[in-house]
Write an enzyme that holds these catalytic residues in place. Structure first.
Site, PDB file in Angstrom:
ATOM      1  N   ARG A 227     -95.220  17.628  26.023  1.00 54.47           N
ATOM      2  CA  ARG A 227     -95.073  17.008  27.336  1.00 54.47           C
ATOM      3  C   ARG A 227     -94.137  15.807  27.217  1.00 54.47           C
ATOM      4  O   ARG A 227     -94.128  15.129  26.182  1.00 54.47           O
ATOM      5  CB  ARG A 227     -96.423  16.522  27.867  1.00 54.47           C
ATOM      6  CG  ARG A 227     -97.294  17.606  28.443  1.00 54.47           C
ATOM      7  CD  ARG A 227     -96.763  18.106  29.799  1.00 54.47           C
ATOM      8  NE  ARG A 227     -97.632  19.127  30.363  1.00 54.47           N
ATOM      9  CZ  ARG A 227     -97.478  20.438  30.178  1.00 54.47           C
ATOM     10  NH1 ARG A 227     -96.496  20.895  29.430  1.00 54.47           N
ATOM     11  NH2 ARG A 227     -98.287  21.296  30.761  1.00 54.47           N
ATOM     12  N   HIS A 275     -87.856  22.706  30.528  1.00 59.10           N
ATOM     13  CA  HIS A 275     -89.298  23.012  30.510  1.00 59.10           C
ATOM     14  C   HIS A 275     -89.540  24.526  30.658  1.00 59.10           C
ATOM     15  O   HIS A 275     -90.231  24.982  31.574  1.00 59.10           O
ATOM     16  CB  HIS A 275     -90.048  22.247  31.616  1.00 59.10           C
ATOM     17  CG  HIS A 275     -91.525  22.124  31.335  1.00 59.10           C
ATOM     18  ND1 HIS A 275     -92.256  21.007  31.646  1.00 59.10           N
ATOM     19  CD2 HIS A 275     -92.395  22.991  30.763  1.00 59.10           C
ATOM     20  CE1 HIS A 275     -93.524  21.189  31.288  1.00 59.10           C
ATOM     21  NE2 HIS A 275     -93.627  22.398  30.750  1.00 59.10           N
TER      22      HIS A 275
HETATM   23  P1  NDP Z   1    -104.725  23.523  22.874  1.00 58.70           P
HETATM   24  O1  NDP Z   1    -105.659  22.649  23.631  1.00 58.70           O
HETATM   25  O2  NDP Z   1    -105.136  24.921  22.544  1.00 58.70           O
HETATM   26  O3  NDP Z   1    -104.323  22.808  21.487  1.00 58.70           O
HETATM   27  C1  NDP Z   1    -104.020  21.451  21.394  1.00 58.70           C
HETATM   28  C2  NDP Z   1    -103.855  21.094  19.926  1.00 58.70           C
HETATM   29  O4  NDP Z   1    -103.488  19.715  19.834  1.00 58.70           O
HETATM   30  C3  NDP Z   1    -105.166  21.257  19.132  1.00 58.70           C
HETATM   31  O5  NDP Z   1    -104.892  21.743  17.847  1.00 58.70           O
HETATM   32  C4  NDP Z   1    -105.693  19.819  19.069  1.00 58.70           C
HETATM   33  O6  NDP Z   1    -106.516  19.553  17.960  1.00 58.70           O
HETATM   34  C5  NDP Z   1    -104.394  19.058  18.952  1.00 58.70           C
HETATM   35  N1  NDP Z   1    -104.597  17.649  19.351  1.00 58.70           N
HETATM   36  C6  NDP Z   1    -105.006  17.169  20.544  1.00 58.70           C
HETATM   37  N2  NDP Z   1    -105.096  15.824  20.505  1.00 58.70           N
HETATM   38  C7  NDP Z   1    -104.734  15.452  19.251  1.00 58.70           C
HETATM   39  C8  NDP Z   1    -104.641  14.209  18.585  1.00 58.70           C
HETATM   40  N3  NDP Z   1    -104.939  13.048  19.203  1.00 58.70           N
HETATM   41  N4  NDP Z   1    -104.237  14.193  17.302  1.00 58.70           N
HETATM   42  C9  NDP Z   1    -103.955  15.359  16.652  1.00 58.70           C
HETATM   43  N5  NDP Z   1    -104.029  16.583  17.222  1.00 58.70           N
HETATM   44  C10 NDP Z   1    -104.417  16.620  18.508  1.00 58.70           C
HETATM   45  O7  NDP Z   1    -103.363  23.536  23.709  1.00 58.70           O
HETATM   46  P2  NDP Z   1    -102.210  24.656  23.697  1.00 58.70           P
HETATM   47  O8  NDP Z   1    -101.844  24.967  22.311  1.00 58.70           O
HETATM   48  O9  NDP Z   1    -102.554  25.764  24.613  1.00 58.70           O
HETATM   49  O10 NDP Z   1    -101.031  23.844  24.419  1.00 58.70           O
HETATM   50  C11 NDP Z   1    -100.575  22.624  23.853  1.00 58.70           C
HETATM   51  C12 NDP Z   1     -99.642  21.930  24.797  1.00 58.70           C
HETATM   52  O11 NDP Z   1     -98.407  22.591  24.889  1.00 58.70           O
HETATM   53  C13 NDP Z   1    -100.113  21.882  26.277  1.00 58.70           C
HETATM   54  O12 NDP Z   1    -101.099  20.920  26.492  1.00 58.70           O
HETATM   55  C14 NDP Z   1     -98.827  21.540  26.975  1.00 58.70           C
HETATM   56  O13 NDP Z   1     -98.687  20.132  26.975  1.00 58.70           O
HETATM   57  C15 NDP Z   1     -97.765  22.175  26.079  1.00 58.70           C
HETATM   58  N6  NDP Z   1     -97.152  23.332  26.719  1.00 58.70           N
HETATM   59  C16 NDP Z   1     -95.817  23.290  27.000  1.00 58.70           C
HETATM   60  C17 NDP Z   1     -95.182  24.350  27.588  1.00 58.70           C
HETATM   61  C18 NDP Z   1     -93.712  24.344  27.806  1.00 58.70           C
HETATM   62  O14 NDP Z   1     -93.209  25.234  28.505  1.00 58.70           O
HETATM   63  N7  NDP Z   1     -92.982  23.423  27.214  1.00 58.70           N
HETATM   64  C19 NDP Z   1     -95.932  25.549  28.002  1.00 58.70           C
HETATM   65  C20 NDP Z   1     -97.320  25.522  27.617  1.00 58.70           C
HETATM   66  C21 NDP Z   1     -97.903  24.444  27.018  1.00 58.70           C
HETATM   67  P3  NDP Z   1    -107.928  20.322  17.768  1.00 58.70           P
HETATM   68  O15 NDP Z   1    -107.535  21.722  17.353  1.00 58.70           O
HETATM   69  O16 NDP Z   1    -108.598  19.589  16.698  1.00 58.70           O
HETATM   70  O17 NDP Z   1    -108.634  20.298  19.095  1.00 58.70           O
END
Ligand code: NDP
Length: 312
Positions: A227, A275
């Site tokens: 993001r 995006h």
């Molecule tokens: P998930 O919720 O499945 O995964 C998020 C990951 O980030 C998890 O591994 C989580 O850790 C980790 N995480 C969250 N907070 C922290 C932190 N403070 N420190 C370290 N690791 C952290 O999300 P998705 O994989 O489905 O999507 C991720 C992001 O990708 C979305 O939120 C969105 O912002 C972005 N996105 C962008 C798109 C684009 O077109 N550019 C399209 C789709 C998504 P843990 O496993 O321990 O919970």
């Protein structure tokens, strides 16, 4: 049952209707700003960026579906009805598309695709050898969720060494996994290409800034598909200018669209994409939402629920 839609503009409504007619016959699909729509009659909402307070005025809501995997723009609504499940849209097509985007971006950095595009625009035969072979560059993925895990699998399949970092520790075949703030520095020191697939939360806001970039190996690449709130764009551009970063593929910005006067557009080491990292087709998203509605009807647990405690 009524599903109100705010995704893709009103012009997209006929297509949503066509897909929902196929996957959820009996579900009435209405436009978000339909003046004849009674908010009290709405059962489900499919939205990307609802105006704050609007969902709270729909007392019959049984589920809110994000039209993307990140639901930060929905969760930011201070009046969001917290008792209603908020579902992230993560059909298999979404993770696959993101993995393909990440692989394309990593290989573009390895081959210096930006330099080739600049030369082509000048009709210049700028012969040069690929700076890196994919197998020589370790890719570090920040965020090992639905998107990050599939990206890791696809990169591994083409011979790219991959490491990952997440909040809680993961076990992924062939991927060395780091976890939490204490292991971030060790993870960054090994990330010759850093890929950001984190969600937008208070903890991750502004994470891609000078202090983090300084901990990468000199000349690292950056792929930012999380993001816009994650990055401090002037810090990224300064790192590119100093050589700390050798190139960047930036897919997300704040604000979006990226303003025409942003220096990122013309930077010779930046590939800007609007995006588009992962946008599953409306058909696949409608299929996913219809499947979730059917699960609700059977009293089953919904997948990919937003967790207000974690903030993602
Ligand atoms: P998930 O919720 O499945 O995964 C998020 C990951 O980030 C998890 O591994 C989580 O850790 C980790 N995480 C969250 N907070 C922290 C932190 N403070 N420190 C370290 N690791 C952290 O999300 P998705 O994989 O489905 O999507 C991720 C992001 O990708 C979305 O939120 C969105 O912002 C972005 N996105 C962008 C798109 C684009 O077109 N550019 C399209 C789709 C998504 P843990 O496993 O321990 O919970």
């Amino acid at each position: 049952m009524i599903l109100v839609v705010k995704s893709g503009g009103e012009a997209a409504l006929p297509e949503w209707r066509e897909h929902f007619a196929a996957f959820a016959p009996g579900l009435e699909c209405r436009w978000w700003d339909d003046p004849a729509l009674d908010p009290a009659s709405v059962d489900f909402a499919l939205v990307w960026d609802p105006e704050p307070g609007r969902l709270a005025r729909m007392p019959r809501l049984r589920a809110i579906f994000g039209s993307g995997a990140g639901v930060d723009l929905i969760a930011a609504d201070p009046d969001l009805p917290r008792h209603v499940p908020l579902v992230r849209c993560v059909p298999p097509e979404a993770t696959q598309r993101m993995a393909e985007f990440v692989a394309w971006a990593v290989l573009s950095l390895n081959r210096d695709a930006r330099r080739m595009a600049i030369a082509q625009a000048r009709r210049a035969w700028d012969y040069f050898e690929a700076p890196f072979a994919a197998a020589e560059q370790t890719v570090g993925i920040m965020g090992l969720g639905a998107m990050g895990r599939r990206a890791a699998e696809v990169l591994r399949a083409i011979g790219v060494p991959v490491i990952g970092w997440s909040r809680t520790r993961k076990a992924l075949a062939g991927v060395e996994c780091f976890a939490g703030p204490d292991e971030l520095t060790a993870f960054l020191a090994r990330s010759q290409v850093l890929v950001c697939l984190l969600p937008a939360t208070p903890e991750t806001t502004g994470i891609i800034a000078a202090p983090l970039l300084a901990r990468l190996p000199r000349g690292a690449g950056l792929v930012q598909a999380g993001r816009g709130a994650h990055q401090v764009l002037p810090d990224i551009l300064a790192a590119l200018d100093s050589g700390q970063l050798s190139g960047a593929v930036l897919d997300v910005f704040e604000p979006e669209p990226l303003p025409p006067d942003s220096p990122a557009w013309a930077h010779p080491r930046v590939i800007v994409t609007p995006h588009v990292g992962s946008l599953p087709s409306r058909r696949e998203r409608a299929r996913y939402v219809a499947d979730c509605i059917a699960r609700l009807g059977r009293g089953e647990r919904l997948p990919n629920l937003y967790d207000p405690e974690r903030g993602y």
